[in-house]
Design a protein around this motif. Structure first.
Motif, PDB file in Angstrom:
ATOM      1  N   MET A   1       0.851  -1.160   0.000  1.00 58.28           N
ATOM      2  CA  MET A   1       0.000   0.000   0.000  1.00 58.28           C
ATOM      3  C   MET A   1       0.896   1.222   0.000  1.00 58.28           C
ATOM      4  SD  MET A   1      -3.289   0.165   2.496  1.00 58.28           S
ATOM      5  CE  MET A   1      -2.262  -0.224   3.859  1.00 58.28           C
ATOM      6  N   SER A   2       0.656   2.120  -0.899  1.00 59.04           N
ATOM      7  CA  SER A   2       1.529   3.295  -0.938  1.00 59.04           C
ATOM      8  C   SER A   2       0.854   4.485  -0.276  1.00 59.04           C
ATOM      9  CB  SER A   2       1.865   3.641  -2.385  1.00 59.04           C
ATOM     10  OG  SER A   2       0.689   3.958  -3.083  1.00 59.04           O
ATOM     11  N   GLY A   3       1.635   5.288   0.434  1.00 57.57           N
ATOM     12  CA  GLY A   3       1.114   6.509   1.023  1.00 57.57           C
ATOM     13  C   GLY A   3       0.535   6.341   2.410  1.00 57.57           C
ATOM     14  N   GLY A   4       0.477   5.118   2.926  1.00 58.29           N
ATOM     15  CA  GLY A   4      -0.052   4.909   4.271  1.00 58.29           C
ATOM     16  C   GLY A   4      -1.551   5.090   4.331  1.00 58.29           C
ATOM     17  N   VAL A   5      -2.035   5.260   5.536  1.00 57.33           N
ATOM     18  CA  VAL A   5      -3.463   5.374   5.800  1.00 57.33           C
ATOM     19  C   VAL A   5      -3.764   6.787   6.258  1.00 57.33           C
ATOM     20  CG1 VAL A   5      -5.353   4.496   7.214  1.00 57.33           C
ATOM     21  CG2 VAL A   5      -3.560   2.931   6.445  1.00 57.33           C
ATOM     22  N   LYS A   6      -4.752   7.412   5.636  1.00 61.49           N
ATOM     23  CA  LYS A   6      -5.179   8.744   6.046  1.00 61.49           C
ATOM     24  C   LYS A   6      -6.248   8.585   7.120  1.00 61.49           C
ATOM     25  CE  LYS A   6      -4.381  10.546   1.429  1.00 61.49           C
ATOM     26  NZ  LYS A   6      -4.078   9.295   0.765  1.00 61.49           N
ATOM     27  N   VAL A   7      -6.127   9.342   8.211  1.00 60.99           N
ATOM     28  CA  VAL A   7      -7.056   9.213   9.324  1.00 60.99           C
ATOM     29  C   VAL A   7      -7.707  10.560   9.602  1.00 60.99           C
ATOM     30  CG1 VAL A   7      -7.302   8.589  11.751  1.00 60.99           C
ATOM     31  CG2 VAL A   7      -5.616   7.418  10.343  1.00 60.99           C
ATOM     32  N   THR A   8      -9.032  10.520   9.758  1.00 61.23           N
ATOM     33  CA  THR A   8      -9.783  11.691  10.193  1.00 61.23           C
ATOM     34  C   THR A   8     -10.670  11.277  11.360  1.00 61.23           C
ATOM     35  OG1 THR A   8     -11.543  11.267   8.570  1.00 61.23           O
ATOM     36  CG2 THR A   8      -9.812  12.832   7.927  1.00 61.23           C
ATOM     37  N   VAL A   9     -11.122  12.265  12.120  1.00 64.68           N
ATOM     38  CA  VAL A   9     -11.963  12.000  13.281  1.00 64.68           C
ATOM     39  C   VAL A   9     -12.969  13.138  13.431  1.00 64.68           C
ATOM     40  CG1 VAL A   9     -10.316  13.087  14.864  1.00 64.68           C
ATOM     41  CG2 VAL A   9     -11.922  11.384  15.729  1.00 64.68           C
ATOM     42  N   SER A  10     -14.173  12.800  13.879  1.00 62.09           N
ATOM     43  CA  SER A  10     -15.183  13.823  14.164  1.00 62.09           C
ATOM     44  C   SER A  10     -14.944  14.360  15.566  1.00 62.09           C
ATOM     45  CB  SER A  10     -16.592  13.225  14.082  1.00 62.09           C
ATOM     46  OG  SER A  10     -16.913  12.883  12.765  1.00 62.09           O
ATOM     47  N   MET A  11     -14.745  15.662  15.650  1.00 59.40           N
ATOM     48  CA  MET A  11     -14.523  16.312  16.945  1.00 59.40           C
ATOM     49  C   MET A  11     -15.270  17.638  16.943  1.00 59.40           C
ATOM     50  SD  MET A  11     -10.518  15.594  17.735  1.00 59.40           S
ATOM     51  CE  MET A  11     -10.698  15.804  19.499  1.00 59.40           C
ATOM     52  N   GLY A  12     -16.118  17.810  17.919  1.00 62.63           N
ATOM     53  CA  GLY A  12     -16.851  19.076  18.026  1.00 62.63           C
ATOM     54  C   GLY A  12     -17.681  19.387  16.801  1.00 62.63           C
ATOM     55  N   GLY A  13     -18.242  18.365  16.189  1.00 64.02           N
ATOM     56  CA  GLY A  13     -19.082  18.567  15.014  1.00 64.02           C
ATOM     57  C   GLY A  13     -18.304  18.811  13.729  1.00 64.02           C
ATOM     58  N   LYS A  14     -16.991  18.713  13.798  1.00 63.30           N
ATOM     59  CA  LYS A  14     -16.161  18.924  12.610  1.00 63.30           C
ATOM     60  C   LYS A  14     -15.323  17.686  12.339  1.00 63.30           C
ATOM     61  CE  LYS A  14     -13.980  22.919  12.518  1.00 63.30           C
ATOM     62  NZ  LYS A  14     -13.164  24.052  12.948  1.00 63.30           N
ATOM     63  N   THR A  15     -14.933  17.506  11.092  1.00 63.52           N
ATOM     64  CA  THR A  15     -14.006  16.442  10.727  1.00 63.52           C
ATOM     65  C   THR A  15     -12.609  17.037  10.677  1.00 63.52           C
ATOM     66  OG1 THR A  15     -15.678  15.259   9.456  1.00 63.52           O
ATOM     67  CG2 THR A  15     -13.377  14.784   8.927  1.00 63.52           C
ATOM     68  N   VAL A  16     -11.698  16.430  11.451  1.00 65.18           N
ATOM     69  CA  VAL A  16     -10.331  16.935  11.499  1.00 65.18           C
ATOM     70  C   VAL A  16      -9.339  15.813  11.180  1.00 65.18           C
ATOM     71  CG1 VAL A  16     -10.864  18.752  13.166  1.00 65.18           C
ATOM     72  CG2 VAL A  16     -10.107  16.541  13.985  1.00 65.18           C
ATOM     73  N   ALA A  33      -4.285   2.588  15.407  1.00 62.64           N
ATOM     74  CA  ALA A  33      -5.316   1.909  14.611  1.00 62.64           C
ATOM     75  C   ALA A  33      -4.974   1.986  13.124  1.00 62.64           C
ATOM     76  CB  ALA A  33      -6.685   2.519  14.883  1.00 62.64           C
ATOM     77  N   ALA A  34      -4.504   3.142  12.680  1.00 64.81           N
ATOM     78  CA  ALA A  34      -4.117   3.301  11.273  1.00 64.81           C
ATOM     79  C   ALA A  34      -2.957   2.373  10.925  1.00 64.81           C
ATOM     80  CB  ALA A  34      -3.741   4.749  10.989  1.00 64.81           C
ATOM     81  N   GLN A  35      -2.013   2.230  11.834  1.00 61.55           N
ATOM     82  CA  GLN A  35      -0.878   1.338  11.608  1.00 61.55           C
ATOM     83  C   GLN A  35      -1.351  -0.106  11.488  1.00 61.55           C
ATOM     84  OE1 GLN A  35       2.377   2.044  10.936  1.00 61.55           O
ATOM     85  NE2 GLN A  35       2.457  -0.134  10.500  1.00 61.55           N
ATOM     86  N   GLN A  36      -2.319  -0.491  12.316  1.00 55.67           N
ATOM     87  CA  GLN A  36      -2.869  -1.851  12.242  1.00 55.67           C
ATOM     88  C   GLN A  36      -3.536  -2.097  10.900  1.00 55.67           C
ATOM     89  OE1 GLN A  36      -5.309  -1.882  15.790  1.00 55.67           O
ATOM     90  NE2 GLN A  36      -3.800  -3.132  16.864  1.00 55.67           N
ATOM     91  N   VAL A  37      -4.270  -1.119  10.412  1.00 59.33           N
ATOM     92  CA  VAL A  37      -4.909  -1.236   9.092  1.00 59.33           C
ATOM     93  C   VAL A  37      -3.840  -1.371   8.025  1.00 59.33           C
ATOM     94  CG1 VAL A  37      -6.278   0.000   7.349  1.00 59.33           C
ATOM     95  CG2 VAL A  37      -7.038  -0.059   9.732  1.00 59.33           C
ATOM     96  N   ASP A  38      -2.817  -0.542   8.098  1.00 63.93           N
ATOM     97  CA  ASP A  38      -1.727  -0.576   7.121  1.00 63.93           C
ATOM     98  C   ASP A  38      -1.022  -1.932   7.136  1.00 63.93           C
ATOM     99  OD1 ASP A  38      -0.209   0.704   5.097  1.00 63.93           O
ATOM    100  OD2 ASP A  38       1.381   1.116   6.534  1.00 63.93           O
ATOM    101  N   ARG A  57      -8.435   5.184   3.724  1.00 66.11           N
ATOM    102  CA  ARG A  57      -8.879   6.201   4.669  1.00 66.11           C
ATOM    103  C   ARG A  57      -9.663   5.545   5.794  1.00 66.11           C
ATOM    104  NH1 ARG A  57     -10.367   6.078  -0.522  1.00 66.11           N
ATOM    105  NH2 ARG A  57     -12.548   6.505  -0.328  1.00 66.11           N
ATOM    106  N   VAL A  58      -9.436   6.027   7.003  1.00 63.34           N
ATOM    107  CA  VAL A  58     -10.217   5.601   8.157  1.00 63.34           C
ATOM    108  C   VAL A  58     -10.758   6.859   8.816  1.00 63.34           C
ATOM    109  CG1 VAL A  58     -10.218   4.407  10.373  1.00 63.34           C
ATOM    110  CG2 VAL A  58      -8.733   3.594   8.549  1.00 63.34           C
ATOM    111  N   HIS A  59     -12.079   6.846   9.045  1.00 64.20           N
ATOM    112  CA  HIS A  59     -12.701   7.967   9.745  1.00 64.20           C
ATOM    113  C   HIS A  59     -13.335   7.434  11.024  1.00 64.20           C
ATOM    114  CE1 HIS A  59     -14.770  11.689  10.535  1.00 64.20           C
ATOM    115  NE2 HIS A  59     -15.863  10.987  10.772  1.00 64.20           N
ATOM    116  N   PHE A  60     -13.041   8.098  12.141  1.00 56.59           N
ATOM    117  CA  PHE A  60     -13.626   7.744  13.423  1.00 56.59           C
ATOM    118  C   PHE A  60     -14.707   8.763  13.761  1.00 56.59           C
ATOM    119  CE2 PHE A  60      -9.435   5.900  13.416  1.00 56.59           C
ATOM    120  CZ  PHE A  60      -9.651   4.643  13.959  1.00 56.59           C
ATOM    121  N   ASP A  61     -15.932   8.259  14.044  1.00 62.59           N
ATOM    122  CA  ASP A  61     -16.994   9.188  14.399  1.00 62.59           C
ATOM    123  C   ASP A  61     -16.889   9.571  15.875  1.00 62.59           C
ATOM    124  OD1 ASP A  61     -18.215   7.176  15.964  1.00 62.59           O
ATOM    125  OD2 ASP A  61     -19.771   6.748  14.484  1.00 62.59           O
TER     126      ASP A  61
END
Length: 86
Positions: A1-16, A33-38, A57-61
């Motif tokens: 997999m090239s480029g690794g895993v992109k991670v975002t999270v919902s915080m305060g009603g926003k995605t960061v 968690a991203a490393q485990q996915v990778d 991509r992994v997004h945590f709500d």
């Protein structure tokens, strides 16, 4: 997999991005968690095309539930990934 895993999270009603999470403990957990996915998806390649998942991509709500998305060259790779992830 090239480029690794992109991670975002919902915080305060926003995605960061995980890089913008201020709490080091939370950020470390998300990056782990991203490393485990990778590590899990890295060796999975398509028998026909010789490619692995891209644009992973992994997004945590706000409740901590993860949503994994990725691009694959074909349905066969998607099936292999589903089998590996269980």
């Amino acid at each position: 997999m090239s480029g690794g895993v992109k991670v975002t999270v919902s915080m305060g009603g926003k995605t960061v991005r995980v890089e913008d999470v201020k709490d080091a403990r939370v950020r470390a957990g998300l990056l782990s968690a991203a490393q485990q996915v990778d590590t899990t998806l890295g060796p999975v390649t398509c028998a026909e095309h010789g490619r692995g998942a891209t644009n992973v991509r992994v997004h945590f709500d706000k409740n901590g539930a993860a949503d994994l998305k990725y691009d694959s060259c074909c349905a066969a790779l998607g099936e292999q990934i589903r089998k590996v992830l269980g």
